[in-house]
Design a protein around this motif. Structure first.
Motif, mmCIF file in Angstrom:
data_model
loop_
_atom_site.group_PDB
_atom_site.id
_atom_site.type_symbol
_atom_site.label_atom_id
_atom_site.label_comp_id
_atom_site.label_asym_id
_atom_site.label_seq_id
_atom_site.Cartn_x
_atom_site.Cartn_y
_atom_site.Cartn_z
ATOM 1 N N ASN A 198 32.608 53.886 38.853
ATOM 2 C CA ASN A 198 34.092 53.070 38.575
ATOM 3 C C ASN A 198 34.103 51.954 39.700
ATOM 4 N N PHE A 199 34.905 51.082 39.122
ATOM 5 C CA PHE A 199 34.985 49.965 40.188
ATOM 6 C C PHE A 199 36.267 49.221 39.907
ATOM 7 N N THR A 200 36.793 48.539 40.787
ATOM 8 C CA THR A 200 37.856 47.502 40.964
ATOM 9 C C THR A 200 37.336 46.229 41.143
ATOM 10 N N TYR A 201 37.600 45.384 40.460
ATOM 11 C CA TYR A 201 37.073 43.864 40.784
ATOM 12 C C TYR A 201 38.053 42.984 40.546
ATOM 13 N N GLN A 202 38.288 42.060 41.527
ATOM 14 C CA GLN A 202 39.240 40.886 41.393
ATOM 15 C C GLN A 202 38.826 39.701 42.252
ATOM 16 N N VAL A 203 38.403 38.539 41.743
ATOM 17 C CA VAL A 203 38.118 37.412 42.572
ATOM 18 C C VAL A 203 38.968 36.322 42.287
ATOM 19 N N PRO A 204 40.073 36.317 42.729
ATOM 20 C CA PRO A 204 41.084 35.097 42.319
ATOM 21 C C PRO A 204 40.663 33.771 42.802
ATOM 22 N N PRO A 227 41.328 35.046 37.455
ATOM 23 C CA PRO A 227 42.141 35.905 38.243
ATOM 24 C C PRO A 227 42.610 37.257 38.023
ATOM 25 N N THR A 228 41.718 37.753 36.791
ATOM 26 C CA THR A 228 41.958 38.989 36.467
ATOM 27 C C THR A 228 41.703 40.181 37.326
ATOM 28 N N LYS A 229 42.477 41.160 37.285
ATOM 29 C CA LYS A 229 41.915 42.415 38.004
ATOM 30 C C LYS A 229 41.395 43.317 36.967
ATOM 31 N N PHE A 230 40.061 43.680 37.497
ATOM 32 C CA PHE A 230 39.128 44.693 36.337
ATOM 33 C C PHE A 230 39.516 46.080 37.037
ATOM 34 N N VAL A 231 39.797 47.076 36.310
ATOM 35 C CA VAL A 231 40.042 48.283 36.914
ATOM 36 C C VAL A 231 38.993 49.101 35.838
ATOM 37 N N PHE A 232 37.770 49.724 36.277
ATOM 38 C CA PHE A 232 36.578 50.030 35.197
ATOM 39 C C PHE A 232 36.264 51.359 35.607
ATOM 40 N N GLY A 233 36.372 52.221 34.443
ATOM 41 C CA GLY A 233 35.384 53.447 34.637
ATOM 42 C C GLY A 233 36.272 54.589 33.937
ATOM 43 N N THR A 280 29.638 39.551 41.557
ATOM 44 C CA THR A 280 29.424 39.208 40.409
ATOM 45 C C THR A 280 28.186 40.198 39.796
#
Lengths: 393, 393
Positions: free
Chosen positions: A3-9, B9-15, A256
């Motif tokens: 699982n991950f959270t990813y955000q590069v604004p 800018p979208t924040k991804f919450v994955f899993g 990325t």
């Protein structure tokens, strides 16, 4: 896959002449008084600082300057920057340079709005909760600090090099003109490419299973960076090679190619000790540490190292002896590093055999519970010593 | 490599279990009254809508619901959503579903704060200047709308399908749990994978030179998606395959693999006419159009199509006859599409030979100056007709 959270604004403005956009970008963000923070005099002599100043003035934005950032940027200049910024009422920090100028700027930006000592963030006494808006005009492809969540500062009095991971470390914008890297000496281009590759490899050599998509993104990025590095060290004026390296530096370290994986970063920790003690270029230190680390760790997951060899360096797979393929991949990587003029031994780096035990002991233990270093292939002090001895050839 | 500006800018919450975060994400964004917008009853029956509602209520967030989004989402439901949202004082739009629910939500979000007719944005009478904050709980890997800058709506009265590109189309967050895709029928999974691949291929088949890094990212992503699709259509419960597809759908269409290139999207324009007229799944339409487009266009850049064949499908390079390699790559792609159960001819799609001239004539001319369609390989109406005739086999 984890699982991950990813955000590069971060907003990227990439290409020829991009630095001329810096005034418009800062004005759109509401900046009125900018601290322009940079390294040596080359940015001044080349006219870049002048162009940046002109772009700010065209938008009616005031500015003060602080140069003098060194490789392995020091806390001493960060303190100076914080004081200057507060005195001058700075509301935006602009890094002009590579990873060192950017990291120093990040630390200044955090420090401006923190009542305590900014070093608290680097020795884990505190986490930054807010920062001053900051942006980047990038002049070299290497650290990836233009959009990464990391920042590394060296405490001058103790030569302790420590990193801070925080989402606040992501710049508002990164202005990236590959032409600005054309004046770099080939050695520095090679150091940068080695750093880029290391950032990918720290993610690639994972213990996480079922990460085919990011594996292949890593492999593709490594192939492109290797190809571009060979071209750029021979001809720094090759725009397209510089462009691949510059965008490569960004995606190598902003996750990325790394989401959903366990990364390692043990080699980075070992290297931090080398560059803190000998003040060598970070990329050169990585060129020495990484192949030794690979030779030591490959036995823990031969098939992953064989995959690296086959997919990145197009080695033949030896299905009967996958370890031979794994080793061929490491040798191919060493040959590449030599080809672009990098050292691959401690001796070439000017490091001393007698320092090895102390270097190993001082390497930061990133896993507090069991006092080991590295995420995917954890190392005890004796493992680190063994790796440094492989590099001491 | 072209100059570019890039910001996602979208924040991804994955899993696994990610949908349970939706209340916290919306609260952090200040949302107080949410329009939950979704498709058919399956999201209700599976309990997903209930879990989303519970996650909102746990954070004290009010909500109203509007279901009924169809594939190729209609303007009629968008008008309904705008009216409902205004009446109920909605300040956040939450799409629960795939590309159709997301695109319908985007149009509603833009429409809420626009005084005129939202269709103005799709027929180029106006550009949206602001929008209502919106987020996504993704249930299928396909359109990439969870972070792309695009949105496609069909005008029901004329069966005109039109797209809107705008940075305002990027959601605030995308919650992505691959488990939610496990209940999809294999045909729909295959349509999704075809759409993902098409998004990459629209970028990959470029006329821009010196784009090695993004070439290799495209190739790696295509290989991973092809592999995962073959697994997922046979076993939709395979979490890891679903995870590669779901993250693949995102990076395929948010320009992670496409910066600095000239993209084409001519095949997408042709397909829009097929799905508008016959209401076929977008992915199925692309499965028919793309191979025909490749057969027609390969002669304009044989080496690029050969590179596709060698690097993506691992075809042998025929150095004496590169066009044979290029063709082998197209055949390998057709074999893949058949393997996952996709149609590759107009007949399989239920399209009629006699409609071809009208379909070609109606296809949107994206280049106004010379009335052609497609960025990298521009097509006149007669080219489009020829491509459709290749597909009519």
């Amino acid at each position: 896959m984890k699982n991950f959270t990813y955000q590069v604004p971060t907003k990227f403005v990439f290409g020829r002449g991009a630095e001329n956009e810096v005034g418009r970008e800062i004005r759109a963000l509401g900046g009125k008084k900018v601290l322009i923070h940079y390294g040596g005099g080359s940015a001044v002599r080349s006219g870049l600082i002048g162009r940046v100043q002109a772009a700010l003035e065209a938008e009616g934005i005031a500015h003060v300057e602080l140069g003098g950032v060194q490789p392995n940027p020091r806390d001493t200049l960060v303190y100076q920057g914080i004081e200057l910024a507060r005195r001058e009422g700075v509301d935006f920090v602009l890094a002009v340079g590579g990873g060192s100028a950017i990291d120093s700027s990040k630390a200044i930006a955090h420090g401006i709005c923190y009542d305590g000592d900014f070093w608290d963030f680097f020795c884990r006494k505190a986490q930054p909760e807010r920062t001053t808006p900051f942006g980047v005009v990038l002049t070299m492809a290497a650290a990836g600090s233009e959009s990464s969540n990391s920042c590394v500062i060296t405490q001058a009095s103790t030569l302790t090099k420590r990193g801070l991971s925080s989402e606040l470390n992501r710049p508002k914008f990164a202005i990236m003109n590959p032409e600005l890297a054309m004046t770099l000496p080939p050695y520095q281009i090679a150091c940068g490419a080695t750093d880029i590759l290391a950032h990918i490899m720290e993610r690639y050599f994972t213990c996480e299973k079922e990460v085919d998509l990011t594996d292949r993104l890593c492999e593709g990025a490594m192939q492109a960076v290797i190809r571009a590095a060979r071209i750029a060290v021979r001809n720094p004026k090759d725009y397209d090679a510089q462009a691949q390296l510059m965008w490569g530096s960004t995606i190598a370290h902003n996750d990325t190619v790394g989401v959903g994986r366990v990364s390692d970063f043990g080699s980075h920790q070992i290297e931090h000790e080398l560059s803190a003690l000998y003040d060598v270029a970070h990329g050169a230190g990585l060129a020495v540490v990484f192949p030794a680390w690979m030779r030591y760790q490959m036995h823990k997951d031969v098939m992953r190292f064989a995959q690296f060899a086959v997919r990145v360096y197009r080695c033949d797979m030896d299905f009967e002896h996958p370890e031979r393929t794994a080793l061929a991949g490491i040798e191919a990587h060493e040959a590449f590093l030599k080809d672009i003029g990098m050292p691959i031994t401690l001796k070439e780096l000017g490091a001393r055999t007698e320092d090895i035990p102390a270097l190993a002991a001082k390497t930061k233990k990133t896993n507090l519970a069991d006092q080991t270093t590295g995420g995917a292939f954890p190392m005890k002090t004796e493992d680190i010593e063994a790796i440094l001895r492989i590099a001491d050839r």
